[in-house]
Write a protein that holds these residues in place. Sequence first.
Motif, PDB file in Angstrom:
ATOM      1  N   VAL A  21       0.850  -1.190   0.000  1.00 39.68           N
ATOM      2  CA  VAL A  21       0.000   0.000   0.000  1.00 39.68           C
ATOM      3  C   VAL A  21       0.883   1.237   0.000  1.00 39.68           C
ATOM      4  CG1 VAL A  21      -1.846   1.260   1.168  1.00 39.68           C
ATOM      5  CG2 VAL A  21      -1.801  -1.246   1.283  1.00 39.68           C
ATOM      6  N   HIS A  22       0.741   2.061  -1.031  1.00 32.71           N
ATOM      7  CA  HIS A  22       1.430   3.346  -1.085  1.00 32.71           C
ATOM      8  C   HIS A  22       0.490   4.425  -0.545  1.00 32.71           C
ATOM      9  CE1 HIS A  22       4.630   1.458  -3.061  1.00 32.71           C
ATOM     10  NE2 HIS A  22       4.346   1.713  -4.328  1.00 32.71           N
ATOM     11  N   VAL A  73       2.911   7.969 -10.871  1.00 33.37           N
ATOM     12  CA  VAL A  73       2.811   7.111 -12.053  1.00 33.37           C
ATOM     13  C   VAL A  73       2.906   5.662 -11.572  1.00 33.37           C
ATOM     14  CG1 VAL A  73       3.791   6.496 -14.277  1.00 33.37           C
ATOM     15  CG2 VAL A  73       3.886   8.867 -13.495  1.00 33.37           C
ATOM     16  N   GLU A  74       1.801   4.986 -11.537  1.00 29.36           N
ATOM     17  CA  GLU A  74       1.755   3.613 -11.058  1.00 29.36           C
ATOM     18  C   GLU A  74       0.758   2.830 -11.900  1.00 29.36           C
ATOM     19  OE1 GLU A  74       3.555   2.220  -8.757  1.00 29.36           O
ATOM     20  OE2 GLU A  74       4.360   3.881  -7.565  1.00 29.36           O
ATOM     21  N   SER A  75       0.736   1.535 -11.707  1.00 29.14           N
ATOM     22  CA  SER A  75      -0.302   0.682 -12.275  1.00 29.14           C
ATOM     23  C   SER A  75      -0.793  -0.187 -11.144  1.00 29.14           C
ATOM     24  CB  SER A  75       0.255  -0.174 -13.424  1.00 29.14           C
ATOM     25  OG  SER A  75      -0.772  -0.975 -13.973  1.00 29.14           O
ATOM     26  N   ALA A  76      -1.928   0.183 -10.564  1.00 31.67           N
ATOM     27  CA  ALA A  76      -2.376  -0.403  -9.305  1.00 31.67           C
ATOM     28  C   ALA A  76      -3.599  -1.296  -9.489  1.00 31.67           C
ATOM     29  CB  ALA A  76      -2.684   0.695  -8.295  1.00 31.67           C
ATOM     30  N   ASP A  77      -3.753  -2.212  -8.555  1.00 35.05           N
ATOM     31  CA  ASP A  77      -4.951  -3.046  -8.513  1.00 35.05           C
ATOM     32  C   ASP A  77      -6.104  -2.310  -7.847  1.00 35.05           C
ATOM     33  OD1 ASP A  77      -3.744  -5.665  -9.450  1.00 35.05           O
ATOM     34  OD2 ASP A  77      -2.471  -5.244  -7.724  1.00 35.05           O
ATOM     35  N   LEU A  78      -5.766  -1.450  -6.886  1.00 36.41           N
ATOM     36  CA  LEU A  78      -6.778  -0.737  -6.113  1.00 36.41           C
ATOM     37  C   LEU A  78      -6.356   0.708  -5.899  1.00 36.41           C
ATOM     38  CD1 LEU A  78      -7.434  -3.266  -3.197  1.00 36.41           C
ATOM     39  CD2 LEU A  78      -9.086  -2.659  -4.963  1.00 36.41           C
ATOM     40  N   CYS A  79      -7.327   1.609  -5.923  1.00 39.63           N
ATOM     41  CA  CYS A  79      -7.157   2.953  -5.384  1.00 39.63           C
ATOM     42  C   CYS A  79      -8.184   3.122  -4.265  1.00 39.63           C
ATOM     43  CB  CYS A  79      -7.371   4.018  -6.457  1.00 39.63           C
ATOM     44  SG  CYS A  79      -5.997   4.194  -7.617  1.00 39.63           S
ATOM     45  N   LEU A  80      -7.779   3.784  -3.203  1.00 34.11           N
ATOM     46  CA  LEU A  80      -8.635   4.030  -2.045  1.00 34.11           C
ATOM     47  C   LEU A  80      -8.860   5.523  -1.919  1.00 34.11           C
ATOM     48  CD1 LEU A  80      -6.640   1.739   0.426  1.00 34.11           C
ATOM     49  CD2 LEU A  80      -8.646   1.074  -0.918  1.00 34.11           C
ATOM     50  N   ALA A  81     -10.103   5.931  -1.726  1.00 36.77           N
ATOM     51  CA  ALA A  81     -10.409   7.363  -1.619  1.00 36.77           C
ATOM     52  C   ALA A  81     -11.406   7.584  -0.486  1.00 36.77           C
ATOM     53  CB  ALA A  81     -10.975   7.891  -2.929  1.00 36.77           C
ATOM     54  N   ARG A  82     -10.937   8.242   0.554  1.00 35.91           N
ATOM     55  CA  ARG A  82     -11.786   8.576   1.714  1.00 35.91           C
ATOM     56  C   ARG A  82     -11.510  10.029   2.072  1.00 35.91           C
ATOM     57  NH1 ARG A  82     -11.526   8.237   7.613  1.00 35.91           N
ATOM     58  NH2 ARG A  82     -13.518   7.458   8.464  1.00 35.91           N
ATOM     59  N   ALA A  83     -12.543  10.853   2.027  1.00 37.24           N
ATOM     60  CA  ALA A  83     -12.384  12.286   2.286  1.00 37.24           C
ATOM     61  C   ALA A  83     -11.333  12.888   1.368  1.00 37.24           C
ATOM     62  CB  ALA A  83     -12.031  12.538   3.752  1.00 37.24           C
ATOM     63  N   LEU A 107      -4.500   5.496 -12.996  1.00 38.60           N
ATOM     64  CA  LEU A 107      -3.588   4.733 -12.151  1.00 38.60           C
ATOM     65  C   LEU A 107      -3.963   3.259 -12.047  1.00 38.60           C
ATOM     66  CD1 LEU A 107      -3.354   7.317  -9.220  1.00 38.60           C
ATOM     67  CD2 LEU A 107      -1.648   6.929 -11.014  1.00 38.60           C
ATOM     68  N   LEU A 108      -5.173   2.923 -12.459  1.00 33.97           N
ATOM     69  CA  LEU A 108      -5.666   1.562 -12.313  1.00 33.97           C
ATOM     70  C   LEU A 108      -5.376   0.742 -13.565  1.00 33.97           C
ATOM     71  CD1 LEU A 108      -9.145   2.303 -10.707  1.00 33.97           C
ATOM     72  CD2 LEU A 108      -7.203   1.189  -9.572  1.00 33.97           C
ATOM     73  N   ARG A 109      -4.933  -0.463 -13.372  1.00 33.14           N
ATOM     74  CA  ARG A 109      -4.804  -1.390 -14.488  1.00 33.14           C
ATOM     75  C   ARG A 109      -6.206  -1.799 -14.936  1.00 33.14           C
ATOM     76  NH1 ARG A 109      -6.540  -6.129 -12.965  1.00 33.14           N
ATOM     77  NH2 ARG A 109      -6.339  -6.850 -10.802  1.00 33.14           N
TER      78      ARG A 109
END
Length: 207
Positions: free
Chosen positions: A102-103, A138-148, A162-164
């Motif tokens: 997790v970044h 610059v990434e290729s991620a499985d998940l992005c998380l967004a809270r507030a 950013l999502l694959r």
Amino acid sequence: MKHEPSPAAGAAIGSSARTLDPGIGPAAVSSLAAFEGLLAERAVPMGMVSQSDAHRLRERHVLDCLRAVVAVREGDRLALDLGSGAGLPGLVVAIARPTLTVHLIESRRARAAFLELAIDHLKVPNATVLASRVEDVVESADLCLARAFAPLSAAWEAAERLLRPGGRLVYFAGTGMGDADVPERVARVQVVEPVLASSGPLIIMTR
């Protein structure tokens, strides 16, 4: 030295955590309890978490963030926490899913420093701080998380690049969120209804 929670705090958070994530282990429960203490000791005084939430950190923040693990699949390797702030939800997800990298993306210096301290104190080797703007990542991620982080359409715009293919944005929605708010170019939308009294639904959008 790792912040050590009291046995009572560990037992209390463990019972609730296992309701949300039945497979969560005792080490993760202990770390979540320690994180709750760190939020109270550092994040609230620094203004990273509202003073009005100081008495309800467990349900309003720690357990609320733990709901995001429903979106983590077995093959997922990388998640990006957009505008991580105090590590909510990214650090909670990293604790609960130690095989997931997790970044924690946070451009504000004081908050990035807190995240570094939290990772060190809680011993979370799968979490990394990216002291950067989301726009510069610059990434290729499985998940992005967004809270507030941003309204749903803006959060999707930030996450989409950013999502694959097949990757998902996990968005913590308010109680008034409706289908009309879901942006275009989303392959699939799943709405996970809240299980905590203080929470809105999770909206999981697949690229």
